[in-house]
Design a protein around this motif. Structure first.
Motif, PDB file in Angstrom:
ATOM      1  N   LYS A 254     -81.867 -43.534 -48.986  1.00  0.00           N
ATOM      2  CA  LYS A 254     -81.002 -43.219 -50.122  1.00  0.00           C
ATOM      3  C   LYS A 254     -79.913 -44.286 -50.181  1.00  0.00           C
ATOM      4  O   LYS A 254     -79.131 -44.439 -49.236  1.00  0.00           O
ATOM      5  CB  LYS A 254     -80.361 -41.837 -49.944  1.00  0.00           C
ATOM      6  N   ILE A 255     -79.890 -45.051 -51.266  1.00  0.00           N
ATOM      7  CA  ILE A 255     -78.872 -46.091 -51.424  1.00  0.00           C
ATOM      8  C   ILE A 255     -77.724 -45.506 -52.234  1.00  0.00           C
ATOM      9  O   ILE A 255     -77.907 -45.076 -53.374  1.00  0.00           O
ATOM     10  CB  ILE A 255     -79.446 -47.336 -52.135  1.00  0.00           C
ATOM     11  N   PHE A 256     -76.542 -45.471 -51.615  1.00  0.00           N
ATOM     12  CA  PHE A 256     -75.362 -44.944 -52.308  1.00  0.00           C
ATOM     13  C   PHE A 256     -74.924 -45.917 -53.394  1.00  0.00           C
ATOM     14  O   PHE A 256     -74.857 -47.124 -53.153  1.00  0.00           O
ATOM     15  CB  PHE A 256     -74.176 -44.787 -51.346  1.00  0.00           C
ATOM     16  N   ASP A 257     -74.605 -45.366 -54.560  1.00  0.00           N
ATOM     17  CA  ASP A 257     -74.009 -46.168 -55.624  1.00  0.00           C
ATOM     18  C   ASP A 257     -74.726 -47.512 -55.784  1.00  0.00           C
ATOM     19  O   ASP A 257     -74.113 -48.588 -55.756  1.00  0.00           O
ATOM     20  CB  ASP A 257     -72.513 -46.391 -55.323  1.00  0.00           C
ATOM     21  N   ALA A 258     -76.040 -47.427 -55.939  1.00  0.00           N
ATOM     22  CA  ALA A 258     -76.901 -48.617 -55.916  1.00  0.00           C
ATOM     23  C   ALA A 258     -76.588 -49.601 -57.039  1.00  0.00           C
ATOM     24  O   ALA A 258     -76.944 -50.768 -56.963  1.00  0.00           O
ATOM     25  CB  ALA A 258     -78.364 -48.186 -56.008  1.00  0.00           C
ATOM     26  N   PHE A 259     -75.923 -49.114 -58.093  1.00  0.00           N
ATOM     27  CA  PHE A 259     -75.633 -49.976 -59.248  1.00  0.00           C
ATOM     28  C   PHE A 259     -74.110 -50.084 -59.462  1.00  0.00           C
ATOM     29  O   PHE A 259     -73.636 -50.214 -60.573  1.00  0.00           O
ATOM     30  CB  PHE A 259     -76.321 -49.424 -60.494  1.00  0.00           C
TER      31      PHE A 259
ATOM     32  N   ARG B 176     -76.277 -42.621 -60.026  1.00  0.00           N
ATOM     33  CA  ARG B 176     -75.638 -43.704 -59.266  1.00  0.00           C
ATOM     34  C   ARG B 176     -76.476 -44.079 -58.047  1.00  0.00           C
ATOM     35  O   ARG B 176     -76.712 -45.250 -57.778  1.00  0.00           O
ATOM     36  CB  ARG B 176     -74.228 -43.292 -58.814  1.00  0.00           C
ATOM     37  N   ASP B 177     -76.907 -43.061 -57.303  1.00  0.00           N
ATOM     38  CA  ASP B 177     -77.709 -43.318 -56.100  1.00  0.00           C
ATOM     39  C   ASP B 177     -79.176 -43.508 -56.506  1.00  0.00           C
ATOM     40  O   ASP B 177     -79.572 -43.195 -57.627  1.00  0.00           O
ATOM     41  CB  ASP B 177     -77.610 -42.138 -55.123  1.00  0.00           C
ATOM     42  N   ILE B 178     -79.966 -44.004 -55.546  1.00  0.00           N
ATOM     43  CA  ILE B 178     -81.410 -44.113 -55.788  1.00  0.00           C
ATOM     44  C   ILE B 178     -82.120 -43.918 -54.452  1.00  0.00           C
ATOM     45  O   ILE B 178     -81.570 -44.230 -53.390  1.00  0.00           O
ATOM     46  CB  ILE B 178     -81.772 -45.458 -56.459  1.00  0.00           C
ATOM     47  N   TYR B 179     -83.331 -43.356 -54.510  1.00  0.00           N
ATOM     48  CA  TYR B 179     -84.115 -43.117 -53.300  1.00  0.00           C
ATOM     49  C   TYR B 179     -85.326 -44.052 -53.278  1.00  0.00           C
ATOM     50  O   TYR B 179     -86.068 -44.128 -54.267  1.00  0.00           O
ATOM     51  CB  TYR B 179     -84.633 -41.677 -53.265  1.00  0.00           C
ATOM     52  N   LEU B 180     -85.517 -44.736 -52.155  1.00  0.00           N
ATOM     53  CA  LEU B 180     -86.715 -45.548 -51.948  1.00  0.00           C
ATOM     54  C   LEU B 180     -87.522 -44.891 -50.828  1.00  0.00           C
ATOM     55  O   LEU B 180     -86.986 -44.597 -49.759  1.00  0.00           O
ATOM     56  CB  LEU B 180     -86.355 -46.984 -51.535  1.00  0.00           C
ATOM     57  N   VAL B 181     -88.799 -44.645 -51.104  1.00  0.00           N
ATOM     58  CA  VAL B 181     -89.674 -44.000 -50.115  1.00  0.00           C
ATOM     59  C   VAL B 181     -90.627 -45.051 -49.551  1.00  0.00           C
ATOM     60  O   VAL B 181     -91.371 -45.696 -50.307  1.00  0.00           O
ATOM     61  CB  VAL B 181     -90.466 -42.836 -50.754  1.00  0.00           C
ATOM     62  N   PHE B 182     -90.576 -45.226 -48.225  1.00  0.00           N
ATOM     63  CA  PHE B 182     -91.389 -46.239 -47.548  1.00  0.00           C
ATOM     64  C   PHE B 182     -92.366 -45.577 -46.584  1.00  0.00           C
ATOM     65  O   PHE B 182     -92.141 -44.443 -46.132  1.00  0.00           O
ATOM     66  CB  PHE B 182     -90.495 -47.173 -46.715  1.00  0.00           C
ATOM     67  N   GLU B 183     -93.415 -46.318 -46.218  1.00  0.00           N
ATOM     68  CA  GLU B 183     -94.244 -45.881 -45.105  1.00  0.00           C
ATOM     69  C   GLU B 183     -93.354 -45.845 -43.850  1.00  0.00           C
ATOM     70  O   GLU B 183     -92.372 -46.583 -43.745  1.00  0.00           O
ATOM     71  CB  GLU B 183     -95.428 -46.828 -44.896  1.00  0.00           C
ATOM     72  N   SER B 184     -93.694 -44.975 -42.917  1.00  0.00           N
ATOM     73  CA  SER B 184     -92.848 -44.782 -41.738  1.00  0.00           C
ATOM     74  C   SER B 184     -93.282 -45.712 -40.595  1.00  0.00           C
ATOM     75  O   SER B 184     -94.466 -45.946 -40.392  1.00  0.00           O
ATOM     76  CB  SER B 184     -92.956 -43.334 -41.276  1.00  0.00           C
TER      77      SER B 184
END
Length: 355
Positions: free
Chosen positions: A44-49, A87-95
């Motif tokens: 989860k990237i806070f305030d990505a923009f 504002r935030d955004i979620y990036l889902v990656f392989e673990s």
């Protein structure tokens, strides 16, 4: 776990297991996809923009991973989820299980064969991205993910740049708008050269190899000047031509002041049982002049990684990677955000839950 930390639609789709880390930029969790049972990492990237710089970094990471993520040694971006607060955004990656920094810090976990295999995979990933005209610009142990089988995945493409067919050299793109971790920065970056090449990644890989061999960072500078001192007292000194080629006004003033320090050799920094071919590869990567460093393709043929080298498995891209926004074009933060949201909508159109 604080329920307020994660949006409802993310918690609905993914079962959050534990928090892996939290920093100023955001939080990372280990989670399980409720539909497929796949273990994933959610960032989860806070305030990505927040501003143009942060927005551009978020945009670049997402767009580049979309194009590069099919390589076995580059982290796969599985989904991008818009936060309800816009504002935030979620990036889902392989673990993955851990990163190279954590492994090195634990000491003596890596045998000689592991170091060779890790280096081989890093070179393979780097050859792939360079073949598409992309430079990562932030290769360091914490951006190199590992699993229990010693499989490597390069991550964090937020500072990566596509050169996109632009000319190299003084007429080419000025790439001075970033600050990668100092210990892995190439001399031309430290000297604020007005342009640079994929050689910046090759220098960083030399620093990573040196750190694996040594068990601690090779050049742990406390400032830009100290970083240059540590480098220049160890590697062969640059020629006048090498300095002129950097097109850096800074180098003319700084470098003459650094030549008087006592010199040491690279092998003096390494344990006595370091294999000779490891030292030889290190010397081929840690060269002052970017154009004289080994390329990823050349380094893959080096005796140090010879036992893993297989040209058929070292793929390249057919064309230069292009971002939807051309290099050199600056959008505003809201414009970058709307481009990312548009991409999420398009992915949703490709099937339930995105790609």
């Amino acid at each position: 776990m604080c329920a307020a930390e994660v949006d409802h639609q993310v918690a609905q789709r993914y079962l959050l297991k534990r928090r892996l880390g939290k920093g100023a930029y955001g939080i990372v969790w280990k989670a399980v996809d409720r539909r497929t049972g796949e273990v994933v990492a959610i960032k989860k990237i806070f305030d990505a923009f927040r501003d143009k710089t942060d927005a551009q970094r978020t945009f670049r990471e997402i767009m580049l991973l979309q194009q590069l993520g099919d390589h076995p040694n580059i982290i796969r971006l599985l989904d991008v989820i818009r936060a309800e607060n816009d504002r935030d955004i979620y990036l889902v990656f392989e673990s993955m299980d851990t990163d190279l920094n954590a492994v090195i810090c634990k000491g003596r976990l890596l045998k000689d064969v592991h170091k060779r295999f890790i280096m081989y995979q890093l070179l393979r990933a780097t050859k792939f991205i360079h073949s598409g005209g992309v430079i990562h610009r932030d290769q360091k142990p914490s951006n190199i993910l590992l699993n229990a089988s010693c499989l490597v995945k390069l991550c964090d493409f937020g500072l990566a740049r596509p050169l996109g067919g632009l000319p190299e050299g003084p007429e080419g793109p000025a790439l001075t708008d970033y600050v990668a971790t100092r210990w892995y920065r190439a001399p031309e970056v430290l000297l604020s050269s007005s342009w640079y090449t994929p050689g910046v990644d090759m220098w960083s890989l030399g620093c990573v190899l040196g750190e694996m061999l040594r068990g601690r960072p090779l050049f742990p500078g406390t400032s830009t000047l100290h970083q240059l001192e540590l480098i220049l007292e160890t590697i062969p000194p640059p020629s006048k031509e090498d300095l002129l080629a950097l097109s850096s006004s800074f180098s003319a003033a700084v470098l003459p002041c650094l030549g008087s320090r006592p010199r040491q050799t690279l092998d003096a920094l390494l344990p006595p049982d370091t294999p000779p071919e490891a030292l030889d590869l290190l010397k081929g990567l840690l060269v002052f002049a970017p154009g004289k460093r080994l390329s990823a393709a050349q380094a893959l043929r080096h005796p140090y990684v010879q036992r893993f080298h297989c040209p058929a498995r070292e793929q390249t891209l057919d064309a230069a990677v292009r971002l939807p926004v051309l290099e050199g074009v600056q959008l505003s933060a809201p414009e970058y955000r709307s481009r990312v949201y548009q991409m999420i909508l398009e992915r949703r159109g490709g099937g339930p839950g995105g790609g």
